[in-house]
Design a protein around this motif. Structure first.
Motif, mmCIF file in Angstrom:
data_model
loop_
_atom_site.group_PDB
_atom_site.id
_atom_site.type_symbol
_atom_site.label_atom_id
_atom_site.label_comp_id
_atom_site.label_asym_id
_atom_site.label_seq_id
_atom_site.Cartn_x
_atom_site.Cartn_y
_atom_site.Cartn_z
ATOM 1 N N SER A 73 1.297 15.508 0.808
ATOM 2 C CA SER A 73 0.615 15.973 -0.255
ATOM 3 C C SER A 73 -0.177 14.809 -0.627
ATOM 4 C CB SER A 73 1.359 16.324 -1.480
ATOM 5 O OG SER A 73 0.743 16.593 -2.753
ATOM 6 N N GLY A 74 -1.447 15.009 -1.039
ATOM 7 C CA GLY A 74 -2.426 13.821 -1.829
ATOM 8 C C GLY A 74 -1.854 13.595 -3.060
ATOM 9 N N GLY A 75 -1.113 14.320 -3.835
ATOM 10 C CA GLY A 75 -0.543 13.799 -5.068
ATOM 11 C C GLY A 75 -1.475 13.732 -6.147
ATOM 12 N N PHE A 76 -1.251 12.934 -7.311
ATOM 13 C CA PHE A 76 -2.073 12.730 -8.366
ATOM 14 C C PHE A 76 -1.788 11.416 -8.744
ATOM 15 C CE2 PHE A 76 -0.742 17.226 -8.491
ATOM 16 C CZ PHE A 76 -1.922 17.980 -8.953
ATOM 17 N N VAL A 77 -2.963 10.752 -9.228
ATOM 18 C CA VAL A 77 -2.992 9.415 -10.249
ATOM 19 C C VAL A 77 -2.847 9.640 -11.695
ATOM 20 C CG1 VAL A 77 -4.122 7.200 -10.661
ATOM 21 C CG2 VAL A 77 -3.741 8.081 -8.349
ATOM 22 N N GLY A 78 -2.009 9.194 -12.337
ATOM 23 C CA GLY A 78 -1.610 9.657 -13.934
ATOM 24 C C GLY A 78 -1.348 8.158 -14.519
ATOM 25 N N VAL A 79 -1.438 8.236 -15.752
ATOM 26 C CA VAL A 79 -0.801 7.437 -16.706
ATOM 27 C C VAL A 79 0.369 7.503 -17.301
ATOM 28 C CG1 VAL A 79 -3.498 6.925 -17.670
ATOM 29 C CG2 VAL A 79 -1.796 8.411 -18.739
ATOM 30 N N LYS A 80 1.050 6.467 -17.694
ATOM 31 C CA LYS A 80 2.429 6.524 -18.230
ATOM 32 C C LYS A 80 2.259 5.517 -19.337
ATOM 33 C CE LYS A 80 5.628 5.415 -15.459
ATOM 34 N NZ LYS A 80 7.039 4.961 -14.891
ATOM 35 N N LEU A 81 3.229 5.797 -20.444
ATOM 36 C CA LEU A 81 3.326 4.999 -21.596
ATOM 37 C C LEU A 81 4.962 4.348 -21.503
ATOM 38 C CD1 LEU A 81 1.665 6.573 -24.445
ATOM 39 C CD2 LEU A 81 1.240 4.407 -23.634
ATOM 40 N N PHE A 82 5.058 3.276 -22.215
ATOM 41 C CA PHE A 82 6.419 2.678 -22.614
ATOM 42 C C PHE A 82 6.630 2.777 -23.921
ATOM 43 C CE2 PHE A 82 5.352 0.887 -18.047
ATOM 44 C CZ PHE A 82 6.591 1.090 -17.604
ATOM 45 N N THR A 83 7.650 3.477 -24.493
ATOM 46 C CA THR A 83 7.885 3.490 -25.769
ATOM 47 C C THR A 83 8.503 2.064 -26.051
ATOM 48 O OG1 THR A 83 10.066 4.404 -25.406
ATOM 49 C CG2 THR A 83 8.308 5.891 -25.828
ATOM 50 N N TYR A 84 8.392 1.757 -27.479
ATOM 51 C CA TYR A 84 8.950 0.452 -28.089
ATOM 52 C C TYR A 84 10.320 0.179 -27.671
ATOM 53 C CZ TYR A 84 9.772 -3.351 -31.351
ATOM 54 O OH TYR A 84 10.038 -4.682 -31.917
ATOM 55 N N ASP A 85 10.818 -0.935 -27.676
ATOM 56 C CA ASP A 85 12.306 -1.206 -27.420
ATOM 57 C C ASP A 85 12.992 -1.582 -28.705
ATOM 58 O OD1 ASP A 85 14.580 -2.153 -26.556
ATOM 59 O OD2 ASP A 85 14.156 -3.781 -25.312
ATOM 60 N N TYR A 86 13.601 -0.577 -29.190
ATOM 61 C CA TYR A 86 14.390 -0.782 -30.578
ATOM 62 C C TYR A 86 15.606 -1.372 -30.447
ATOM 63 C CZ TYR A 86 10.821 2.485 -32.611
ATOM 64 O OH TYR A 86 9.901 3.325 -32.950
ATOM 65 N N ARG A 96 0.898 -1.071 0.070
ATOM 66 C CA ARG A 96 -0.002 -0.023 0.080
ATOM 67 C C ARG A 96 0.888 1.280 -0.048
ATOM 68 N NH1 ARG A 96 -4.606 1.430 4.407
ATOM 69 N NH2 ARG A 96 -4.988 3.780 3.959
ATOM 70 N N LEU A 97 0.718 2.111 -0.853
ATOM 71 C CA LEU A 97 1.092 3.475 -0.824
ATOM 72 C C LEU A 97 0.575 4.386 0.068
ATOM 73 C CD1 LEU A 97 3.233 5.398 -2.135
ATOM 74 C CD2 LEU A 97 1.649 6.310 -3.816
ATOM 75 N N ASP A 98 0.978 4.667 1.318
ATOM 76 C CA ASP A 98 0.235 5.639 2.317
ATOM 77 C C ASP A 98 0.456 6.760 1.976
ATOM 78 O OD1 ASP A 98 -0.714 3.391 3.871
ATOM 79 O OD2 ASP A 98 1.358 3.294 4.725
ATOM 80 N N LEU A 99 -0.566 7.844 2.056
ATOM 81 C CA LEU A 99 -0.591 9.019 2.062
ATOM 82 C C LEU A 99 -0.436 9.674 3.591
ATOM 83 C CD1 LEU A 99 -3.385 9.504 -0.886
ATOM 84 C CD2 LEU A 99 -0.724 9.234 -1.100
ATOM 85 N N TYR A 100 0.784 10.478 3.688
ATOM 86 C CA TYR A 100 0.874 10.837 4.963
ATOM 87 C C TYR A 100 0.324 12.405 5.081
ATOM 88 C CZ TYR A 100 2.949 12.641 9.184
ATOM 89 O OH TYR A 100 3.483 13.026 10.646
ATOM 90 N N LYS A 101 -0.757 12.663 6.109
ATOM 91 C CA LYS A 101 -1.100 13.728 6.303
ATOM 92 C C LYS A 101 -1.399 14.559 5.053
ATOM 93 C CE LYS A 101 0.333 14.547 10.999
ATOM 94 N NZ LYS A 101 -1.117 14.564 11.404
ATOM 95 N N PRO A 102 -2.290 13.890 3.930
ATOM 96 C CA PRO A 102 -2.241 14.495 2.636
ATOM 97 C C PRO A 102 -2.975 15.922 2.610
ATOM 98 C CG PRO A 102 -3.736 12.772 2.734
ATOM 99 C CD PRO A 102 -3.243 13.142 4.190
ATOM 100 N N ASP A 103 -2.275 16.810 1.905
ATOM 101 C CA ASP A 103 -2.965 18.027 1.541
ATOM 102 C C ASP A 103 -3.374 18.186 0.073
ATOM 103 O OD1 ASP A 103 -3.869 20.638 1.913
ATOM 104 O OD2 ASP A 103 -2.040 21.544 2.188
ATOM 105 N N ILE A 104 -4.248 19.164 -0.265
ATOM 106 C CA ILE A 104 -4.700 19.243 -1.561
ATOM 107 C C ILE A 104 -3.148 19.454 -2.609
ATOM 108 C CG2 ILE A 104 -5.637 20.916 -3.212
ATOM 109 C CD1 ILE A 104 -7.495 21.647 -1.211
ATOM 110 N N PRO A 105 -2.917 18.462 -3.473
ATOM 111 C CA PRO A 105 -1.734 18.449 -4.168
ATOM 112 C C PRO A 105 -1.514 19.574 -4.901
ATOM 113 C CG PRO A 105 -3.393 17.194 -5.199
ATOM 114 C CD PRO A 105 -4.074 17.749 -4.003
ATOM 115 N N THR A 106 -2.407 20.372 -5.471
ATOM 116 C CA THR A 106 -1.956 21.883 -6.423
ATOM 117 C C THR A 106 -1.628 22.883 -5.311
ATOM 118 O OG1 THR A 106 -4.425 22.404 -5.913
ATOM 119 C CG2 THR A 106 -3.627 21.385 -8.119
ATOM 120 N N ARG A 107 -1.523 22.586 -3.952
ATOM 121 C CA ARG A 107 -0.718 23.476 -3.396
ATOM 122 C C ARG A 107 0.666 23.369 -3.104
ATOM 123 N NH1 ARG A 107 -5.217 23.469 1.997
ATOM 124 N NH2 ARG A 107 -6.743 24.831 0.869
#
Length: 665
Positions: A628-641, A556-567
């Motif tokens: 901070s509460g942080g953000f959940v976002g997506v990531k991509l992996f580029t192709y292995d050339y 589990r990724l614990d959020l310690y005393k999370p505030d609004i992430p934009t702050r």
């Protein structure tokens, strides 16, 4: 350190720029090298037949063969130019030099040198193209002088420039000259620049592009040198058969060693692409919120039981609901919690409350108790503070105001995620080139951009695929099948980084449910790298189905005393790892009076090279920090050339020792 890092990134972008055109034009340096090698060989055949020099050679014959060779050279330059359409020219190198400054670490100095050498070779290539264009108006001495420079032993001539470029990539004496510039770039990107998100280019892709740029420079140089030997041969300066053979051998040797150095760096380079904090956070443009899943809420205990008694204490009410508004107390000044009331606690009897605007997602801006404790950021209050005091009933029982969490009714909150598959049109040979999260009509969706896959990893950029919008309240839609609505018991989201097997590309994404967790999956489809053709029937969904109950459970990724992430006053780095999960929770009491649900959702698009890069995987990550509460976002992996990087030696003539009688002057 930040300033120096920025200068290095400017330099890397300037050097790697040409590879963008390589991707766009569906032609890579391996194919180009082969094509030009064959063109050079056939061009030698034109002039390889011996002249009858009895009595000399007429000028028209010389000019005719000169024109034939220059016509072949024009074909070669057109092939090279195909890879340079839309490329920033010398102005980019000039910008690099201006940004990089005159001092710095070893990498900066070598990038300076590399940029200078590439610019000089490119300048010679442009001059050669101009000579080809104006060949009818040029004197023979002009072409002869240029040809002699192209094969001169002088260190400042073309062969010397190419050898210096090669020594930066493959140092001849590592104990004296250090490591390859590609390895230095790799170290810099992976250690000093963990967040390359604003580039929208993975370290792997950047190194691959640098390799292509360097290889393209080698091709330019090889073509210029070979055609220079031809011209000098036509002009009667010598046979040059052996010299041309040595040029070919040296080019093949350099190309093979450059490819090996590139493979070594590519194998180690990270391939992930994601987004960092934007300069300015804008709700609806860069982020969205899950709202009123768990929100701080003030309620008197008399209104949390059907008997309207005050016999218990606040801690008794761990799960209840609103049962009315006793005698129009403070309850008449705020909207009641229409869902469940959870985890109440007693802080103090009396307080001042600053109510939020009716249009806000918040209930309160801040709360200040008489004992001095404050929840949220106390400041001026636009709507005026409200005094809230606990009170005694005539039965001599104390009716205390409790601070609880409200899980609003679904119709009031925004906490639904679509479980529908999001697929590229693989029947039309399209693949995923970008991913983002976004909120449409109160529902969170995954969205993809798609592009058409071509030969050797080339992508023709396409468009964002329209979202399949729906209203969960409409008939025919089922929670757990079509969508998932977060609740107090089911509010976890898995953080996984998924990649396709070798020989596969990314063709779809989706959310699913595993137990109480919202789960991310990708679809991988095998393809033929040479032809670019997909095999739709062999597609497969890939996920990390680990659960908390497994032998090695998710952490589990614990959020310690999370505030609004934009702050946050500092950029929020990725702090999650594969095989974790995070729960949506309320913000910290002291920091925000528990008024927001975190993490926020990052809705910035992740689209490497504006949809022109091949992707093999995707994932969900959390960006955040302590407090901070942080953000959940997506990531991509580029192709292995890396598996496709190899050098193709130019073809050799059947007989390098063809007899040739030079022109008699």
């Amino acid at each position: 350190m930040i300033v120096r890092g920025a200068r290095v990134l400017f330099a890397l972008l300037a050097i790697a720029a040409p590879a963008h055109a390589i991707i766009d034009d569906a032609l890579d340096v391996i194919r180009l090298s082969k094509e030009i090698g064959e063109e050079v060989l056939s061009s030698w055949d034109i002039i390889g037949k011996p002249f009858n020099v009895t009595g000399g050679v007429e000028l028209p014959l010389i000019r005719r063969r000169e024109r034939e060779v220059l016509a072949r050279l024009a074909q070669v330059t057109r092939a090279i130019k195909r890879l340079e359409l839309g490329i920033e020219k010398t102005s980019t190198i000039a910008m690099l030099i201006a940004k990089a400054g005159g001092r710095g670490a070893r990498l900066e100095l070598r990038l300076h040198e590399m940029a200078d050498l590439l610019a000089r070779v490119s300048a010679a290539d442009r001059q050669m193209r101009e000579y080809v264009r104006l060949q009818k108006a040029l004197e023979r001495s002009t072409l002869e002088d240029f040809a002699e420079w192209c094969v001169s032993h002088d260190q400042g001539a073309l062969p010397g420039l190419l050898e210096r470029v090669h020594s930066l990539v493959v140092p001849p004496h590592t104990h004296l000259l250090g490591r390859s510039i590609l390895q230095l770039v790799l170290d810099d990107l992976q250690e000093e620049h963990p967040d390359l998100c604003e580039l929208q280019l993975s370290p792997h892709q950047l190194i691959y592009d640098m390799y292509n740029t360097i290889s393209l420079t080698e091709i330019k140089g090889y073509a210029m040198m070979q055609f220079s030997w031809m011209l000098l041969r036509i002009y009667g300066k010598g046979n040059f058969t052996q010299e041309a053979s040595l040029t070919r051998q040296r080019y093949a040797d350099r190309s093979a060693k450059t490819a090996a150095a590139a493979r070594d760096a590519l194998v180690m380079a990270r391939r992930d692409v994601y987004r960092c904090d934007p300069p300015i956070h804008k709700e609806g443009e860069t982020y969205a919120q899950v709202t009123r899943l768990l929100q701080g809420y003030i309620e008197n205990e008399v209104d949390m039981n059907s008997d309207q008694t005050c016999r218990e204490n606040c801690g008794y009410y761990t799960l209840t609901q609103n049962h009315g508004c006793f005698k129009d107390q403070f309850c008449s000044n705020q909207a009641a919690c229409t869902g469940r009331i959870i985890d109440c606690q007693y802080i103090d009897s009396d307080m001042w409350v600053c109510p939020a605007s009716p249009s806000s997602k918040r209930r309160y801006e801040w709360i200040e108790y008489e004992n001095g404790r404050t929840l949220g950021r106390v400041s001026s209050c636009n709507r005026g503070t409200t005094k809230v005091d606990s009170w005694w009933k005539w039965t001599l029982t104390h009716c205390s105001y409790c601070f609880c969490l409200c899980e609003e009714a679904v119709g009031v909150s925004e906490r639904t995620f679509s479980l529908r598959e999001v697929l590229a049109d693989i029947q039309k040979n399209k693949v995923v080139t970008g991913v983002r999260l976004l909120k449409v009509d109160r529902v969170f969706h995954l969205q993809i951009s798609e592009g058409t896959l071509g030969e050797r990893g080339a992508i023709v950029p396409g468009n964002w695929v329209p979202v399949q919008k729906f209203d969960p309240s409409d008939p025919g839609f089922t929670n757990g099948v079509d969508y998932h609505t977060l609740s107090y018991e089911r509010r976890a989201i898995d953080l996984d980084e998924l990649d396709s097997p070798a020989g596969h590309v990314l063709t779809g994404v989706r959310f699913s449910m595993i137990g109480a967790h919202l789960h991310f999956e990708i679809k991988a489809t095998p393809f033929n790298y040479t032809t670019g053709k997909l095999s739709p029937s062999r597609s497969q969904w890939i996920s990390n189905d680990n659960t908390e109950g497994a032998e090695k459970p998710r952490s589990r990724l614990d959020l310690y005393k999370p505030d609004i992430p934009t702050r946050s006053h500092v950029p929020l780095p990725v702090d999650s790892t594969h095989d974790q999960y995070v729960e949506f929770v309320n913000t910290d009491l002291e920091a925000d009076a528990a008024q927001s649900t975190v993490p926020f959702i990052d809705i910035q698009p992740v689209q490497p090279m504006k949809g022109a890069a091949l992707a093999s995987g995707a994932g969900l990550v959390h960006r955040g920090a302590r407090g901070s509460g942080g953000f959940v976002g997506v990531k991509l992996f580029t192709y292995d050339y890396s598996r496709h990087v190899r050098a193709a030696a130019p073809p050799a003539p059947q007989d390098d020792a063809d007899e040739f009688n030079p022109i008699v002057n």
